[in-house]
Design an enzyme around this catalytic site. Structure first.
Site, PDB file in Angstrom:
ATOM      1  N   GLU A  27      28.880  52.543  27.172  1.00 25.48           N
ATOM      2  CA  GLU A  27      28.301  51.093  27.901  1.00 25.48           C
ATOM      3  C   GLU A  27      26.640  50.865  27.281  1.00 25.48           C
ATOM      4  OE1 GLU A  27      28.437  51.330  32.039  1.00 25.48           O
ATOM      5  OE2 GLU A  27      27.562  49.412  32.257  1.00 25.48           O
ATOM      6  N   ASN A 172      35.222  44.159  34.980  1.00 29.33           N
ATOM      7  CA  ASN A 172      34.834  45.519  35.475  1.00 29.33           C
ATOM      8  C   ASN A 172      34.635  45.538  36.917  1.00 29.33           C
ATOM      9  OD1 ASN A 172      34.019  48.405  34.932  1.00 29.33           O
ATOM     10  ND2 ASN A 172      32.019  47.733  35.615  1.00 29.33           N
ATOM     11  N   GLU A 173      35.165  46.445  37.668  1.00 28.14           N
ATOM     12  CA  GLU A 173      34.765  46.715  39.005  1.00 28.14           C
ATOM     13  C   GLU A 173      34.508  45.546  39.883  1.00 28.14           C
ATOM     14  OE1 GLU A 173      31.706  49.892  39.500  1.00 28.14           O
ATOM     15  OE2 GLU A 173      33.258  51.444  38.751  1.00 28.14           O
ATOM     16  N   TYR A 244      34.373  58.973  40.594  1.00 26.99           N
ATOM     17  CA  TYR A 244      33.179  59.740  40.230  1.00 26.99           C
ATOM     18  C   TYR A 244      33.113  60.940  41.429  1.00 26.99           C
ATOM     19  CZ  TYR A 244      31.904  56.775  36.433  1.00 26.99           C
ATOM     20  OH  TYR A 244      31.761  55.736  35.231  1.00 26.99           O
ATOM     21  N   GLU A 292      37.354  55.025  33.968  1.00 26.41           N
ATOM     22  CA  GLU A 292      36.008  55.786  34.464  1.00 26.41           C
ATOM     23  C   GLU A 292      36.161  56.974  35.430  1.00 26.41           C
ATOM     24  OE1 GLU A 292      32.597  53.509  35.545  1.00 26.41           O
ATOM     25  OE2 GLU A 292      33.276  51.985  34.537  1.00 26.41           O
ATOM     26  N   GLN A 349      30.460  59.072  30.681  1.00 32.87           N
ATOM     27  CA  GLN A 349      30.543  58.347  29.265  1.00 32.87           C
ATOM     28  C   GLN A 349      30.432  59.267  28.162  1.00 32.87           C
ATOM     29  OE1 GLN A 349      28.170  54.695  29.116  1.00 32.87           O
ATOM     30  NE2 GLN A 349      28.849  54.177  31.399  1.00 32.87           N
TER      31      GLN A 349
HETATM   32  O1  AHR Z   1      29.542  54.417  34.272  1.00 32.25           O
HETATM   33  C1  AHR Z   1      28.512  54.102  35.011  1.00 32.25           C
HETATM   34  C2  AHR Z   1      28.907  52.788  36.005  1.00 32.25           C
HETATM   35  O2  AHR Z   1      29.914  53.404  36.752  1.00 32.25           O
HETATM   36  C3  AHR Z   1      29.612  51.782  35.234  1.00 32.25           C
HETATM   37  O3  AHR Z   1      28.790  50.734  34.717  1.00 32.25           O
HETATM   38  C4  AHR Z   1      30.325  50.982  36.426  1.00 32.25           C
HETATM   39  O4  AHR Z   1      31.727  50.479  35.954  1.00 32.25           O
HETATM   40  C5  AHR Z   1      30.654  52.494  37.342  1.00 32.25           C
HETATM   41  O5  AHR Z   1      30.352  51.948  38.528  1.00 32.25           O
END
Ligand code: AHR
Length: 502
Positions: A27, A172-173, A244, A292, A349
Site C-alpha cells: 500500500e 477497500n473496507e 488482524y 488482509e 503487508q
Molecule cells: O493494512 C493496513 C490497513 O488496514 C489498510 O489500509 C486497511 O485496509 C486496513 O484497515
C-alpha cells in the site's frame, strides 16, 4: 511430554490449494513503497529505483500475487496522478494516513516491479471518492491492447504490452467510518455492481472482489456481506475478508488461541455467501479473498508520535516477536483448512509496514520472525490440502474454550511426491505426536524444520537478524508406517514426508 495423535486419509481431501493464498500487499503507506520496494539511490537499486534486496526476498518467499495500491489509501487515490513523466506528477495530501503522496511510483512502475520480481498484481480501484468511470478507465489503461485513448496513453508512457491484471478489488473496507467515502451496504452494493459491470465489459476475463466487512467486530458484519452480495452476486467472484490479531493485553495463551476466531469467521462468511446464492437459486459460488491478515498492534504507541504530512514516514512498523511467528503459522494452517473456499489471501503487508521484510533507508534488510512460517507455507504448502484428525490436549483461555494445543494440516504436493505436515504446538508442554501414515506406505521423513525460542518476545533486528530462525530438527522416528515427532512447547514445525518413492 504429553501425547497427541494425528490421522490422515488419502481420500479425505479438502481441495486443491490456490497458490494465491500466499499473496501479499503493498500500500502507499509509511515506508512500504518509498524506502521499501522503491528507493532510487539505494546501493541495491536497479535502473528504475527498485531495491534489488527487497525483490530478492520477495522472490525467495515466492509471493504469487501482490495487492496494490491500498488499503485505505486507494479510497482517495487518483490513479492518473501516478502515470506519465515523473516530473509532472502532482504531490497530494493523502488523507488515509495523513502523509504527502508524491506519486513517484504509480501503476506502471508497480506493474513493472511485479514483472521483475516474478509476481502478479491484484489491483484495487477507488470506490471512496470515485466510481465507475475512473475504474473502467483504469482497466482500459492496464488491460486493453491498443487503439483507444487510455491504452494508447499506456503505450506512450512506455508500456507497449498490456499489464494484463486479472484480479481486481472493488474498493477497500467501505463499511468502515474511517474510510474516505465510507458507504452503507446499500450504497456500496449499488456502486460496486455498476462498477463491476463496466469493468467486465472492458475486459471480460478479469475477476472481481467485492468488499466484505473490515473485521468481524463491525456491528454490520454478515448483514453487510448479505446486502452487498444481493446487489453484486452475478458480477463478482470473491468477497473480501480482513483480520488482524493483537496481543495488546499481553496474554499469550489467549492470543495464540484467537486463531480459532478466524476459523469461525471464515465459516460464517461462507454461510452468508451460500445463503445469498441459495436465495438467488444459482449454482455459482462466491469464494473468499482474505486480502488482509496479520498481527498488528506493536507500533500503535510509536504511531501516535508520527509527524503528519511526510513522504514515506516510519509508520506502522511493527517489530514482530517469536509468538507472532507462531500466530502467523496458525493463521496459515487455518487458511489451508479452508482451501476449498479461500482462493486468495494477502499477508498485510510485504515490507516495513506490518511486514515480514524490514529495511533501513539507504541501508540493511532483514527478515522478521513472521517471515519464516510464511516462507514455509509458500514453499511447501502447494498442492492439495488434506484433512487431518487431531487428538491433542485441550485447555481454556480467557476468551476461548477447548483450545487444542496442536493445530495441524497436511498438504500433498502437486507432484504427489511429498506430504507436508504443518504443526503448531501453542501449548506450554512438549508434545509427542504420532502421525498415522498407513495410507502412505513406504514413506520416509525427508526433513523436519522447527522454530522454537526460549523467549516468546524475542525479535530479529538488523544487528541481530538470526535471533529467531528455523532449524532442522531430528526429533522424529519412523516405524511401521507411523512417524512420531517431538514438538517443543511453543513451536512451529514443518515435517516433510517423501511419499510414492519408487
Ligand atoms: O493494512 C493496513 C490497513 O488496514 C489498510 O489500509 C486497511 O485496509 C486496513 O484497515
Amino acid at each position: 511430554m504429553t501425547k497427541a495423535t494425528l490421522k490422515i486419509d488419502k481420500d479425505y481431501k479438502i481441495g486443491k490449494i490456490d497458490n494465491r493464498i500466499y499473496g501479499s500487499f503493498i500500500e502507499h503507506i509509511g515506508r512500504a513503497v518509498y524506502g521499501g520496494i522503491y528507493e532510487p539511490g539505494h546501493p541495491t537499486a536497479d535502473d528504475m529505483g527498485f531495491r534489488r534486496d527487497v525483490m530478492e526476498l520477495t522472490r525467495e518467499l515466492q509471493v504469487p500475487i501482490v495487492r496494490y495500491p491500498g488499503g485505505n489509501f486507494v479510497s482517495g487515490y487518483n490513479w492518473e496522478d501516478g502515470i506519465g513523466p515523473k516530473e509532472l506528477r502532482p504531490k497530494r495530501t493523502e488523507l488515509a494516513w495523513f502523509a504527502i503522496e508524491n506519486n513517484q511510483l504509480g501503476t506502471d512502475e508497480f506493474c513493472e516491479w511485479s514483472r521483475r520480481t516474478g509476481t502478479d498484481v491484484m489491483m484495487a480501484v477507488n470506490l471512496g471518492t470515485r466510481g465507475v468511470d475512473a475504474a473502467r478507465n483504469l482497466v482500459e489503461y492496464c488491460n486493453f491492447k491498443e487503439g483507444t485513448y487510455w491504452s494508447d496513453l499506456r503505450i506512450k508512457n512506455g508500456y507497449k504490452d498490456p499489464h494484463n491484471i486479472k484480479l481486481w478489488n472493488l474498493g477497500n473496507e467501505m463499511d468502515g467510518p474511517w474510510q474516505i467515502g465510507h458507504k452503507t451496504a446499500e450504497e456500496y452494493g449499488r456502486l460496486a455492481v455498476e462498477t463491476a459491470k463496466a469493468m467486465k465489459w472492458v475486459d471480460p476475463s478479469i475477476e472481481l472482489v467485492a468488499c466484505g466487512s473490515s473485521n468481524m467486530s463491525m456491528s454490520t458484519c454478515y448483514e453487510w456481506e448479505s446486502t452487498v452480495l444481493e446487489h453484486t452476486y452475478k458480477y463478482v467472484d470473491y468477497i473480501s475478508m480482513h483480520q488482524y490479531f493483537s496481543n495488546a493485553k499481553n496474554d499469550s495463551a489467549d492470543f495464540l488461541a484467537s486463531i480459532i476466531s478466524t476459523d469461525d469467521f471464515i465459516k460464517n462468511i461462507i454461510a452468508t455467501c451460500d445463503y445469498v446464492g441459495a436465495k438467488k437459486r444459482t449454482k455459482k459460488k462466491i469464494n473468499i479473498s482474505f486480502d488482509e491478515w496479520n498481527v498488528w498492534y506493536h507500533a500503535r504507541e510509536a504511531n501516535k508520535k508520527a509527524e503528519r504530512w511526510q513522504i514515506g514516514p516510519s509508520f506502522n512498523e511493527d517489530i514482530y516477536n517469536f509468538e507472532d511467528a507462531l500466530m502467523v503459522g496458525g493463521a496459515l494452517i487455518t487458511l489451508l483448512r479452508h482451501a476449498d473456499r479461500v482462493k486468495v489471501a494477502c499477508l498485510a503487508q510485504l515490507v516495513n509496514v506490518i511486514a515480514p521484510i524490514m529495511t533501513e533507508n539507504g541501508g540493511r534488510i532483514w527478515k522478521q520472525t513472521i517471515y519464516y512460517p510464511y516462507l514455509h507455507a509458500s514453499l511447501y504448502g502447494r498442492g492439495t490440502a488434506m484433512n487431518v484428525l487431531v487428538d491433542a490436549p485441550k485447555y481454556d483461555t480467557k476468551n476461548f474454550t477447548d483450545v487444542s494445543a496442536l493445530e495441524a494440516i497436511a498438504v500433498e504436493s502437486e507432484a504427489e511426491d511429498y506430504l507436508t505436515f504443518f504443526m503448531l504446538n501453542r501449548g506450554t508442554e512438549g508434545l509427542e505426536v504420532e502421525c498415522d501414515l498407513r495410507d502412505y506406505p513406504g514413506s520416509r521423513v525427508a526433513e523436519m524444520l522447527t522454530m522454537t525460542c526460549d523467549d516468546l518476545k524475542a525479535i530479529n533486528t538488523a544487528d541481530n537478524p538470526d535471533r529467531v530462525v528455523p532449524k532442522t530438527s531430528g526429533d522424529y522416528e519412523l516405524d511401521d508406517n507411523k512417524v512420531t515427532v517431538k514438538l517443543m512447547p511453543y513451536s512451529w514445525n514443518v515435517v516433510r514426508i517423501r511419499i510414492n518413492e519408487s
